[in-house]
Write an enzyme that holds these catalytic residues in place. Structure first.
Site, PDB file in Angstrom:
ATOM      1  N   ASN A  10      16.160  -2.238   9.941  1.00 33.00           N
ATOM      2  CA  ASN A  10      17.535  -2.743   9.939  1.00 33.00           C
ATOM      3  C   ASN A  10      18.443  -1.556   9.649  1.00 33.00           C
ATOM      4  O   ASN A  10      18.527  -1.099   8.514  1.00 33.00           O
ATOM      5  CB  ASN A  10      17.655  -3.826   8.842  1.00 33.00           C
ATOM      6  CG  ASN A  10      19.079  -4.311   8.659  1.00 33.00           C
ATOM      7  OD1 ASN A  10      19.965  -3.968   9.446  1.00 33.00           O
ATOM      8  ND2 ASN A  10      19.290  -5.095   7.625  1.00 33.00           N
ATOM      9  N   LYS A  12      21.567  -1.413   9.706  1.00 34.48           N
ATOM     10  CA  LYS A  12      22.826  -1.822   9.073  1.00 34.48           C
ATOM     11  C   LYS A  12      24.015  -1.107   9.730  1.00 34.48           C
ATOM     12  O   LYS A  12      23.982  -0.839  10.923  1.00 34.48           O
ATOM     13  CB  LYS A  12      22.761  -1.585   7.559  1.00 34.48           C
ATOM     14  CG  LYS A  12      21.513  -2.232   6.944  1.00 34.48           C
ATOM     15  CD  LYS A  12      21.529  -2.288   5.440  1.00 34.48           C
ATOM     16  CE  LYS A  12      20.229  -2.934   4.965  1.00 34.48           C
ATOM     17  NZ  LYS A  12      20.195  -3.143   3.518  1.00 34.48           N
ATOM     18  N   HIS A  96      20.860 -12.343   6.509  1.00 31.55           N
ATOM     19  CA  HIS A  96      20.612 -11.193   5.627  1.00 31.55           C
ATOM     20  C   HIS A  96      21.456 -11.334   4.364  1.00 31.55           C
ATOM     21  O   HIS A  96      22.577 -11.848   4.408  1.00 31.55           O
ATOM     22  CB  HIS A  96      20.950  -9.887   6.354  1.00 31.55           C
ATOM     23  CG  HIS A  96      20.491  -8.695   5.579  1.00 31.55           C
ATOM     24  ND1 HIS A  96      21.258  -8.145   4.569  1.00 31.55           N
ATOM     25  CD2 HIS A  96      19.343  -7.983   5.617  1.00 31.55           C
ATOM     26  CE1 HIS A  96      20.585  -7.130   4.028  1.00 31.55           C
ATOM     27  NE2 HIS A  96      19.429  -7.016   4.648  1.00 31.55           N
ATOM     28  N   GLU A  98      23.229  -9.338   2.787  1.00 31.44           N
ATOM     29  CA  GLU A  98      24.581  -8.769   2.852  1.00 31.44           C
ATOM     30  C   GLU A  98      25.531  -9.710   3.587  1.00 31.44           C
ATOM     31  O   GLU A  98      26.717  -9.776   3.268  1.00 31.44           O
ATOM     32  CB  GLU A  98      24.519  -7.379   3.501  1.00 31.44           C
ATOM     33  CG  GLU A  98      23.938  -6.364   2.521  1.00 31.44           C
ATOM     34  CD  GLU A  98      22.970  -5.360   3.139  1.00 31.44           C
ATOM     35  OE1 GLU A  98      23.054  -5.097   4.346  1.00 31.44           O
ATOM     36  OE2 GLU A  98      22.118  -4.839   2.380  1.00 31.44           O
ATOM     37  N   GLU A 168      13.502 -11.167   1.050  1.00 29.79           N
ATOM     38  CA  GLU A 168      14.176  -9.972   0.549  1.00 29.79           C
ATOM     39  C   GLU A 168      14.869 -10.294  -0.767  1.00 29.79           C
ATOM     40  O   GLU A 168      15.998 -10.816  -0.770  1.00 29.79           O
ATOM     41  CB  GLU A 168      15.223  -9.500   1.565  1.00 29.79           C
ATOM     42  CG  GLU A 168      14.629  -9.115   2.904  1.00 29.79           C
ATOM     43  CD  GLU A 168      15.487  -8.079   3.629  1.00 29.79           C
ATOM     44  OE1 GLU A 168      14.933  -7.036   3.994  1.00 29.79           O
ATOM     45  OE2 GLU A 168      16.699  -8.286   3.787  1.00 29.79           O
ATOM     46  N   GLY A 174      18.177  -1.875  -1.230  1.00 30.42           N
ATOM     47  CA  GLY A 174      18.976  -0.662  -1.347  1.00 30.42           C
ATOM     48  C   GLY A 174      19.084  -0.131  -2.760  1.00 30.42           C
ATOM     49  O   GLY A 174      19.916   0.724  -3.048  1.00 30.42           O
ATOM     50  N   SER A 214      13.744  -2.016  -0.473  1.00 30.77           N
ATOM     51  CA  SER A 214      13.260  -0.713  -0.925  1.00 30.77           C
ATOM     52  C   SER A 214      11.818  -0.409  -0.511  1.00 30.77           C
ATOM     53  O   SER A 214      11.072   0.224  -1.255  1.00 30.77           O
ATOM     54  CB  SER A 214      13.430  -0.573  -2.442  1.00 30.77           C
ATOM     55  OG  SER A 214      14.809  -0.649  -2.791  1.00 30.77           O
TER      56      SER A 214
HETATM   57  P1  PGA Z   1      16.409  -1.380   1.957  1.00 26.47           P
HETATM   58  O1  PGA Z   1      17.042  -2.600   2.812  1.00 26.47           O
HETATM   59  O2  PGA Z   1      15.069  -1.088   2.597  1.00 26.47           O
HETATM   60  O3  PGA Z   1      17.384  -0.265   2.116  1.00 26.47           O
HETATM   61  O4  PGA Z   1      16.262  -1.860   0.564  1.00 26.47           O
HETATM   62  C1  PGA Z   1      16.239  -3.654   3.242  1.00 26.47           C
HETATM   63  C2  PGA Z   1      17.059  -4.671   3.986  1.00 26.47           C
HETATM   64  O5  PGA Z   1      18.194  -4.946   3.580  1.00 26.47           O
HETATM   65  O6  PGA Z   1      16.594  -5.236   4.990  1.00 26.47           O
END
Ligand code: PGA
Length: 251
Positions: A10, A12, A96, A98, A168, A174, A214
């Protein structure tokens, strides 16, 4: 029944055109000999076309990060399922964290998108996950159950077979704070039980459940070694060919 591992990147709201093209080219090359693991990248919408041209016919599939549920019309700024298919997308990330927590998407909205994606023949990567406060209050599974029921309302057994779920935990996205393999496995197993309850055991064994939050090459092997973790949805580490391929290697 063995579920295939599935690693998706992803991207983003990152990269520029040059960076997206270079990353896609690097991944296509590096993934050329990968067998036994499905791979996808989900670039920003404005680079879907450029990345789609590069990954076409390769081991790397294309996915989008969002879609709108209406087929067409006066919906400024939105993209339809037909547009994503036109660009060569196979997958679309939905729900997601976010989008849920930064952009305020509700389960009801996500549900409309899931249904539109499935009707169009796109594979939704449906994300669910609890906030840190929800975990600390002991509410992880009830949050997951509510998101599952709300996001998948009205999805038939046949349709659910094509859905990918991504667990997640929001506190792990992140942040560098990865869930331990045992913490993740517990929720994945819980999700499989929810699928068995709501649908049946056969479907519970089919649906791939990715972990996200992560994931890096050095924690991928332990996470992906858990019996109910079928892959990873990768953010930060998906922006570098060697890191992403390190996770694929771990699968
Ligand atoms: P990250 O994001 O690997 O940077 O923690 C994962 C995601 O949001 O899909």
């Amino acid at each position: 029944m063995a579920r295939r591992k599935f690693i998706a990147g992803n991207w983003k709201m990152n990269l520029d055109r040059k960076g997206a093209v270079a990353l896609a080219e690097g991944l296509v090359k590096a993934a050329a000999n990968v067998v036994g693991c499905d791979i996808a990248v989900c670039p920003p919408a404005c680079y879907l076309e450029a990345v789609g041209q590069i990954v076409k016919g390769s081991n790397v599939a294309l996915g989008a990060q969002n879609v709108y549920h209406q087929a067409n019309g006066a919906f400024t700024g939105e993209l339809s399922t037909a547009m994503l298919l036109d660009l060569g997308c196979k997958y679309v990330i939905l729900g997601h964290s976010e989008r849920r927590h930064v952009l305020g998407e509700t389960d009801a909205e996500i549900n409309k998108k899931v249904i539109a994606a499935l009707d169009a023949g796109l594979i939704p990567i449906l994300c669910v996950g609890e906030l840190l406060a929800e975990r600390e209050a002991g509410n992880t599974m009830s949050v997951i159950r509510t998101q599952f029921d709300g996001s998948l309302a009205g999805v038939s057994r046949e349709k659910l077979k094509t859905v990918v779920i991504a667990y997640e935990p929001v506190w792990a996205i992140g942040t560098g704070k990865v869930a331990s393999p045992a913490q993740a496995e517990e929720v994945h197993l819980g999700l499989r039980k929810i699928i068995a309850e709501r649908y049946n055991n056969e479907i519970a064994q089919i649906v791939p459940i990715q972990y996200g939050g992560s994931v890096k090459p050095d924690n991928a092997v332990d996470l992906l070694g858990q019996p109910n973790i079928d892959g990873a949805l990768v953010g930060g580490a998906a922006l570098k060919v060697d890191q992403f391929m390190g996770i694929v290697a771990g699968a």
